[in-house]
Design a protein around this motif. Structure first.
Motif, mmCIF file in Angstrom:
data_model
loop_
_atom_site.group_PDB
_atom_site.id
_atom_site.type_symbol
_atom_site.label_atom_id
_atom_site.label_comp_id
_atom_site.label_asym_id
_atom_site.label_seq_id
_atom_site.Cartn_x
_atom_site.Cartn_y
_atom_site.Cartn_z
ATOM 1 N N GLN A 207 0.818 -1.233 0.141
ATOM 2 C CA GLN A 207 -0.007 0.037 0.018
ATOM 3 C C GLN A 207 0.929 1.383 -0.034
ATOM 4 O O GLN A 207 0.574 2.198 -0.719
ATOM 5 N N PHE A 208 2.217 1.171 0.809
ATOM 6 C CA PHE A 208 2.856 2.447 0.761
ATOM 7 C C PHE A 208 3.652 2.610 -0.492
ATOM 8 O O PHE A 208 3.874 3.716 -0.937
ATOM 9 N N ARG A 209 3.847 1.365 -1.092
ATOM 10 C CA ARG A 209 4.456 1.733 -2.579
ATOM 11 C C ARG A 209 3.567 2.003 -3.563
ATOM 12 O O ARG A 209 4.163 3.033 -4.294
ATOM 13 N N LEU A 210 2.469 1.915 -3.441
ATOM 14 C CA LEU A 210 1.687 2.386 -4.413
ATOM 15 C C LEU A 210 1.390 4.024 -4.001
ATOM 16 O O LEU A 210 0.799 4.798 -5.013
ATOM 17 N N ASN A 211 1.435 4.464 -2.988
ATOM 18 C CA ASN A 211 0.876 5.651 -2.545
ATOM 19 C C ASN A 211 2.183 6.867 -2.133
ATOM 20 O O ASN A 211 1.879 7.988 -1.951
ATOM 21 N N LEU A 213 4.510 8.385 -3.648
ATOM 22 C CA LEU A 213 4.919 9.313 -4.412
ATOM 23 C C LEU A 213 3.845 10.785 -3.965
ATOM 24 O O LEU A 213 4.155 11.849 -4.055
ATOM 25 N N PHE A 214 2.846 10.569 -3.591
ATOM 26 C CA PHE A 214 1.768 11.178 -3.176
ATOM 27 C C PHE A 214 1.941 12.044 -1.716
ATOM 28 O O PHE A 214 1.282 12.823 -1.508
ATOM 29 N N PHE A 215 2.792 11.396 -0.948
ATOM 30 C CA PHE A 215 2.977 11.905 0.483
ATOM 31 C C PHE A 215 4.538 11.892 0.685
ATOM 32 O O PHE A 215 5.135 11.246 1.397
ATOM 33 N N PRO A 216 4.967 13.041 -0.068
ATOM 34 C CA PRO A 216 6.547 13.163 0.340
ATOM 35 C C PRO A 216 7.261 13.329 1.810
ATOM 36 O O PRO A 216 8.250 13.104 1.965
ATOM 37 N N TYR A 272 6.559 5.138 -11.822
ATOM 38 C CA TYR A 272 5.650 5.678 -13.017
ATOM 39 C C TYR A 272 5.878 7.248 -12.984
ATOM 40 O O TYR A 272 6.013 7.995 -13.994
ATOM 41 N N LEU A 273 5.436 7.827 -11.786
ATOM 42 C CA LEU A 273 5.341 9.175 -11.795
ATOM 43 C C LEU A 273 6.567 9.839 -11.248
ATOM 44 O O LEU A 273 6.774 11.396 -10.947
ATOM 45 N N GLU A 274 7.831 9.422 -11.130
ATOM 46 C CA GLU A 274 8.923 9.658 -10.656
ATOM 47 C C GLU A 274 9.541 10.810 -11.601
ATOM 48 O O GLU A 274 9.254 10.828 -12.640
ATOM 49 N N GLY A 438 -3.883 12.173 -6.473
ATOM 50 C CA GLY A 438 -2.400 13.029 -6.419
ATOM 51 C C GLY A 438 -1.676 12.620 -7.749
ATOM 52 O O GLY A 438 -0.816 13.522 -8.315
ATOM 53 N N GLU A 439 -2.118 11.734 -8.513
ATOM 54 C CA GLU A 439 -1.567 11.287 -9.738
ATOM 55 C C GLU A 439 -1.499 12.427 -10.833
ATOM 56 O O GLU A 439 -0.265 12.654 -11.426
ATOM 57 N N PRO A 440 -2.694 12.994 -11.212
ATOM 58 C CA PRO A 440 -2.694 14.035 -12.252
ATOM 59 C C PRO A 440 -1.889 15.036 -11.813
ATOM 60 O O PRO A 440 -1.432 15.986 -12.722
#
Length: 488
Positions: A207-211, A213-216, A272-274, A438-440
């Motif tokens: 779950q953390f790996r998926l999220n 990037l949205f929580f730096p 992907y979003l890095e 958070g992705e877009p």
């Protein structure tokens, strides 16, 4: 005489037992029985199966190409395996999923952990292992061992299985305490850590790996306890046919490699979003862009965009790789979904010319479909956001923006609302439900950065030519030492 009385007594007992057994044998066919496959037979008769589930990124949500999610794909394939359609009831938290399974059926799939105390449901064979993980707010130093957790404000989700690791730890650290919630979801728990409401939280590693990037401002801590098994839950008392079918289905997927493939698609790629740094970007600019530059320029002429913007979108999507396939199955330079490709008349998404042309026209169509009240760069940024998350979710975010008192026509306001689509409090009120909102935001930000670098390269190259010089090696580039860093 006593012996005769005792013998007479035994004879009567034998007679009564014989009569009782005969009675049971006679009545047995009329006693109610639960047929072995009653539940399965009922599902096949009504021609659909209902899954009690949750609207979360690891389970099910409406994504870029329609319904998606790790367990959604499994549920959908299971319905096909049974020869029925899939019906979803996705307005649940973990605790209510089990209640719905008990009271309504047909089965529950919502990252459910295999727990020993749920004797009123059947559990399937394990699907994947879920490892509890401690995460904490950036700036808290010295969170390296379990003893460092004493005195912190810690949160976790009730009935998710993560609290088991905390209870195990509490045996050694009696002063350890935490809060459990059945109303929040993982995204909302991470919001509380990021904002300082909580110091730390226990969730699952995938779950953390998926999220992340949205929580730096949320840091990975350490693994806690033993892994738990993700399972599906089925009601008891309705036969074992559906349970056996589910186990056979899951075993088949495990043996033929399909399950490993899905795990890798959804949890094996978290970058992907890095944002790719300047040197990496320039390496690709030199090695890959030349073969696509003319295609981007032609697509720009056809659609009215700056070719460098289209190139920046293509880089964010695929790193200019015509053979790229994303974790969710989109492919090609512009990463078109199958429905989008069909809509744009693209029959081969791996053909770079078709992909770039189709992606440019699709971006143009999104921009044209936005309300006329959205103008200028705001219109462009919202079109790019819709390219990533879909128009439906973008409109949901605009509605939330209005509710918060912001301007739904300004990207600056809408980008603040988009991440709220990850929170149950907000997405439960929207038409399209949960989205990785958070992705877009990151997506648009990255494209703007890549576009800035392309702008700088082209501008500097023009200056070099005006001075009668050429770029090193005849490439599109200047030496990367001349490019200012844009990584911050």
């Amino acid at each position: 005489m006593p012996t005769l009385i005792y013998a007479h007594f035994l004879a009567h007992i034998r007679l009564y037992l014989t009569l009782f057994i005969i009675t049971l044998l006679i009545l047995a066919p009329t006693l109610p029985k639960v047929p072995h496959g009653e539940h399965l037979t009922h599902i096949q008769a009504k021609d659909f199966i209902t899954a009690q589930t949750r609207n979360t990124p690891t389970t099910y949500y409406e994504g870029r190409q329609g319904p998606t999610g790790f367990e959604y794909e499994l549920m959908h394939q299971f319905a096909e395996y049974l020869g029925v359609s899939l019906n979803l009831n996705a307005k649940h938290h973990p605790e209510s999923v089990l209640s719905a399974v008990r009271e309504q059926g047909d089965f529950g799939a919502a990252a459910l952990p295999l727990l020993p105390d749920a004797s009123d449901v059947h559990y399937t064979r394990p699907i994947i292992q879920m490892q509890p993980l401690l995460v904490y707010r950036r700036g808290l130093h010295g969170i390296k061992a379990p003893s460092d957790l004493v005195g912190l404000e810690i949160g976790t989700l009730s009935q998710a299985g993560t609290s088991e690791a905390l209870r195990e730890l509490q045996r050694d650290y009696a002063d350890l305490s935490w809060k459990e919630s059945h109303e929040l979801d993982v995204d909302e728990l991470l919001v509380q850590v990021e904002s300082g409401v909580l110091d730390a939280a226990v969730i699952f590693d995938h779950q953390f790996r998926l999220n992340r990037l949205f929580f730096p401002n949320v840091e990975r801590g350490f693994l806690m306890g033993d892994p738990l098994s993700m399972v599906w839950a089925l009601p008891r008392g309705r036969g074992l046919g559906l349970l056996e079918a589910a186990n056979d289905f899951l075993q088949t997927l495990q043996e033929n490699g399909t399950l490993d493939h899905l795990v890798n698609r959804y949890f094996g790629h978290d970058d992907y979003l890095e944002y790719v740094g300047t040197r990496t970007f320039l390496t690709h600019l030199d090695a890959r862009l030349p073969q696509f530059a003319d295609l981007f320029k032609q697509a720009a002429r056809d659609t009215g965009f700056d070719w460098k913007l289209l190139a920046a979108v293509g880089y964010q999507e695929s790193h200019w790789d015509a053979e790229a396939v994303s974790p969710t199955g989109v492919r090609g330079v512009m990463m078109l979904t199958h429905p989008t490709a069909s809509e744009m008349g693209v029959d081969n998404r791996r053909d770079a010319a078709q992909s770039i042309d189709g992606g440019a026209r699709y971006l143009r169509s999104l921009k044209d479909r936005l309300p006329e009240s959205i103008t200028g760069d705001d219109r462009l940024y919202m079109a790019m956001a819709a390219y990533n998350v879909g128009l439906g979710h973008l409109y949901d975010a605009r509605k939330i923006t209005e509710e918060l008192g912001g301007d739904p026509n300004r990207w600056q306001d809408v980008r603040e609302a988009l991440p709220l689509l990850q929170q149950q409090e907000w997405h439960s009120q929207t038409r399209h439900g949960y989205a990785r909102g958070g992705e877009p935001v990151i997506y648009v930000r990255n494209i703007r950065r890549y576009y800035e670098m392309l702008e700088y390269v082209e501008h500097s190259r023009q200056q070099f030519f005006q001075l009668g010089q050429t770029a090193t090696g005849g490439s599109l580039l200047l030496p990367f030492e001349l490019i200012p860093p844009l990584d911050q």
